[in-house]
Design a protein around this motif. Structure first.
Motif, PDB file in Angstrom:
ATOM      1  N   GLN A  69      -2.796 -25.426 -42.729  1.00  0.00           N
ATOM      2  CA  GLN A  69      -1.671 -24.737 -42.084  1.00  0.00           C
ATOM      3  C   GLN A  69      -0.786 -25.735 -41.349  1.00  0.00           C
ATOM      4  O   GLN A  69       0.445 -25.640 -41.360  1.00  0.00           O
ATOM      5  N   ALA A  70      -1.419 -26.724 -40.690  1.00  0.00           N
ATOM      6  CA  ALA A  70      -0.623 -27.714 -39.940  1.00  0.00           C
ATOM      7  C   ALA A  70       0.253 -28.520 -40.892  1.00  0.00           C
ATOM      8  O   ALA A  70       1.414 -28.816 -40.577  1.00  0.00           O
TER       9      ALA A  70
ATOM     10  N   ILE B  61      -1.797 -35.375 -41.635  1.00  0.00           N
ATOM     11  CA  ILE B  61      -0.754 -34.332 -41.619  1.00  0.00           C
ATOM     12  C   ILE B  61       0.617 -34.933 -41.924  1.00  0.00           C
ATOM     13  O   ILE B  61       1.349 -34.438 -42.791  1.00  0.00           O
TER      14      ILE B  61
ATOM     15  N   LYS C 275      -4.554 -25.450 -35.983  1.00  0.00           N
ATOM     16  CA  LYS C 275      -3.331 -24.786 -36.444  1.00  0.00           C
ATOM     17  C   LYS C 275      -2.156 -25.033 -35.498  1.00  0.00           C
ATOM     18  O   LYS C 275      -2.332 -25.063 -34.279  1.00  0.00           O
ATOM     19  N   VAL C 276      -0.968 -25.115 -36.066  1.00  0.00           N
ATOM     20  CA  VAL C 276       0.245 -25.133 -35.246  1.00  0.00           C
ATOM     21  C   VAL C 276       0.523 -23.694 -34.805  1.00  0.00           C
ATOM     22  O   VAL C 276       0.539 -22.783 -35.628  1.00  0.00           O
TER      23      VAL C 276
ATOM     24  N   LEU D 158       5.239 -29.741 -32.570  1.00  0.00           N
ATOM     25  CA  LEU D 158       4.571 -28.698 -33.353  1.00  0.00           C
ATOM     26  C   LEU D 158       3.193 -28.560 -32.714  1.00  0.00           C
ATOM     27  O   LEU D 158       2.238 -29.244 -33.086  1.00  0.00           O
TER      28      LEU D 158
ATOM     29  N   ALA E 262       2.159 -35.993 -34.593  1.00  0.00           N
ATOM     30  CA  ALA E 262       0.937 -35.184 -34.696  1.00  0.00           C
ATOM     31  C   ALA E 262      -0.199 -35.965 -34.037  1.00  0.00           C
ATOM     32  O   ALA E 262      -0.662 -36.964 -34.590  1.00  0.00           O
TER      33      ALA E 262
ATOM     34  N   GLU F  30      -7.290 -24.754 -41.185  1.00  0.00           N
ATOM     35  CA  GLU F  30      -6.396 -25.034 -40.046  1.00  0.00           C
ATOM     36  C   GLU F  30      -5.552 -26.277 -40.323  1.00  0.00           C
ATOM     37  O   GLU F  30      -4.350 -26.306 -40.064  1.00  0.00           O
TER      38      GLU F  30
ATOM     39  N   TYR G 240       4.322 -28.871 -40.792  1.00  0.00           N
ATOM     40  CA  TYR G 240       5.030 -30.166 -40.719  1.00  0.00           C
ATOM     41  C   TYR G 240       5.977 -30.364 -41.896  1.00  0.00           C
ATOM     42  O   TYR G 240       7.073 -30.904 -41.740  1.00  0.00           O
TER      43      TYR G 240
ATOM     44  N   GLN H  92      -0.323 -27.843 -31.642  1.00  0.00           N
ATOM     45  CA  GLN H  92      -1.526 -27.381 -32.356  1.00  0.00           C
ATOM     46  C   GLN H  92      -2.500 -26.756 -31.374  1.00  0.00           C
ATOM     47  O   GLN H  92      -2.589 -27.175 -30.218  1.00  0.00           O
TER      48      GLN H  92
END
Ligand code: ZN
Length: 475
Positions: free
Chosen positions: A447-448, A304, A364-365, A419, A358, A444, A452, A421
């Motif tokens: 999306q993270a 990420i 997902k966040v 953030l 992370a 997912e 970020y 998750q």
């Protein structure tokens, strides 16, 4: 006719409607050029990114990488080679000495009243049992507090079985509540004369894969062996203890602590265009436990932050502040990399505008929380606004904690953001042999990355300072 209850509902609805329209007005306000670029970065990352490819490469080419192991060295080489082929201005490593513990083999069996073998693993850092194993009666407790309530006579010469269960939660708080005996159990047991510790795995899935994790000893307290049973095996032991008949258990561990080994933090930067040299730090940890492939913990986190920074590095105009990524050495077994980073970069701690880590898998966040100076809260809300189309809510309280590798920076009052998750399923596999690539849900993870990259770009562009953050109690 309107009843008092009806009037209350009506006025509440009106208040909600007013608040909603105010929020709508704010969200409908035009985006600044920086906001528009952040939105574009967000939407492009959501449409497709390389994070899955990065974590696949780490798990296939390296896999398990516990501190000091050959996998640890291979991970450092992987990171240098992978980052070296990307859009970074600088990629480098910094030497970190790490403890080197090797698991060896683990065997456990209930001897009485109903003999059965059980599935267990040594906790990270555990000493070995005598070579022939140890045999002792079992005393079962749910928590450290329950152990405290026992007399030495009830514990001396026994194996203490911590049988507390971890709750499944979206924010992972069930882990924090359940994990205390894993770390502090052996010393607490030894102080009462116990000779070994058994733990119901700290995890949320009832398969027969035990979950490891670091345990600790105290200076001057005997070091006793400690192992985690899989959930179903903990159920079995619990049922035999509950029968009221004396339970005797045999434990054999051959774990060993070797000499310290050399590892490294791996870093990379997208250099900022400003002279001030301010840094937005994105962290993850490169090490993993040895049982799985370290896909979720923390291969996904590294993928990420690498991918978020890489995308910003591809922009025609560099960001205002430098974006630095830190792939920390040995988070799992003592935060060696975090400490080494804080020491090596002491002179520039004050130039860290904000940091985020992370390290909660590939989910997902769902929430954006901050720990910044009061003057920066409006700016943070602006970041929250750009995150909201991803389904990310703004956390209240300005009480983000930062990840484990950011602890030394948080102590130095560097602003941090979380953030958060969705960790609902993370602890099904965390620290177990099931921490493998197939557990990642690609959408997912995608999306993270989008969250970020949005955060990192805005943090690098929006006016500061964001700190100093409020002081926190030492952790
Ligand atoms: Zn981790």
């Amino acid at each position: 006719m309107t009843s008092p209850r009806g009037r209350f509902v009506l006025s509440t609805l009106l208040a909600v409607a007013v608040a909603a329209s105010a929020a709508l007005a704010q969200s409908a306000a035009p985006l600044s050029p920086v906001g528009l670029r952040a939105a574009a970065l967000r939407d492009e990352a959501l449409a497709g990114n390389r994070a899955l490819e990065i974590v696949r490469s780490l798990t296939v080419e390296v896999g398990p990488r516990s501190a000091g192991s050959p996998g640890d060295a291979a991970a450092v080489a992987w990171a240098l080679r992978t980052l070296g082929g990307m859009s970074f201005d600088r990629v480098w490593s910094e030497k970190v000495m790490v403890p080197h513990w090797v698991r060896g083999s683990a065997e456990g069996a209930i001897l009485t009243p109903h003999p059965q073998t059980v599935v267990l693993v040594a906790l990270g850092g555990s000493v070995a049992t005598p070579a022939a194993g140890l045999e002792a009666p079992v005393v079962m407790v749910d928590s450290l507090e329950a152990l405290d309530a026992l007399d030495t006579g009830q514990v001396a010469g026994k194996l203490v079985f911590f049988n507390g269960r971890m709750a499944r939660t979206r924010d992972g708080s069930g882990y924090g509540q359940a994990v205390a005996p894993r770390g502090r159990g052996p010393a607490a047991v030894a102080k009462k004369g116990g000779i070994g510790m058994l733990l119901r795995s700290v995890g949320t899935r009832l398969d027969r894969l035990p979950h490891t994790g670091a345990t600790r000893y105290e200076e001057g307290v005997p070091r006793i062996p400690a192992a985690a049973l899989s959930g179903p095996d903990a159920d079995l032991l619990e049922a035999q203890v509950a029968s009221g008949k004396p339970v005797k258990f045999r434990l054999l561990l051959t774990s060993e602590a070797l000499a310290e080994a050399e590892s490294a933090n791996v870093l990379a930067e997208v250099r900022g265009r400003d002279e001030g040299g301010e840094i937005v730090l994105l962290a993850c940890h490169l090490d993993s436990w040895d049982l799985g492939h370290g896909a979720l913990d923390d291969g996904a986190g590294c993928a990420i932050v690498i991918e978020a920074a890489r995308r910003i590095g591809e922009l025609a105009q560099p960001p205002r502040r430098t974006i630095r990524i830190l792939l920390a050495a040995n988070e799992e077994f003592g935060l060696s990399g975090a400490r080494a980073y804080a020491t090596a970069h002491q002179d520039e701690i004050g130039r860290h505008a904000i940091a985020a880590e992370a390290d909660m898998g590939a989910g997902k966040v769902y929430r954006f929380s901050t720990h910044v100076g009061a003057d920066a809260l409006t700016t943070m809300a602006e970041i929250g606004r750009l995150l909201s189309p991803l389904g990310v809510e703004m956390g209240a309280g300005n009480d983000a904690s930062g990840g484990a590798d950011l602890i030394p920076l948080v102590q130095a009052r560097v602003p941090v953001a979380d953030l958060d998750q969705d960790a609902s399923t993370y602890f099904d596999h965390h620290h177990s042999a099931n921490d493998t690539f197939d557990k990642i849900v690609p959408e997912e993870l995608t999306q993270a990355v989008a969250a970020y990259v949005t955060f990192a770009y805005l943090a690098a562009e929006l006016p500061g300072p964001f700190g100093p953050a409020p002081e926190v109690a030492p952790r």
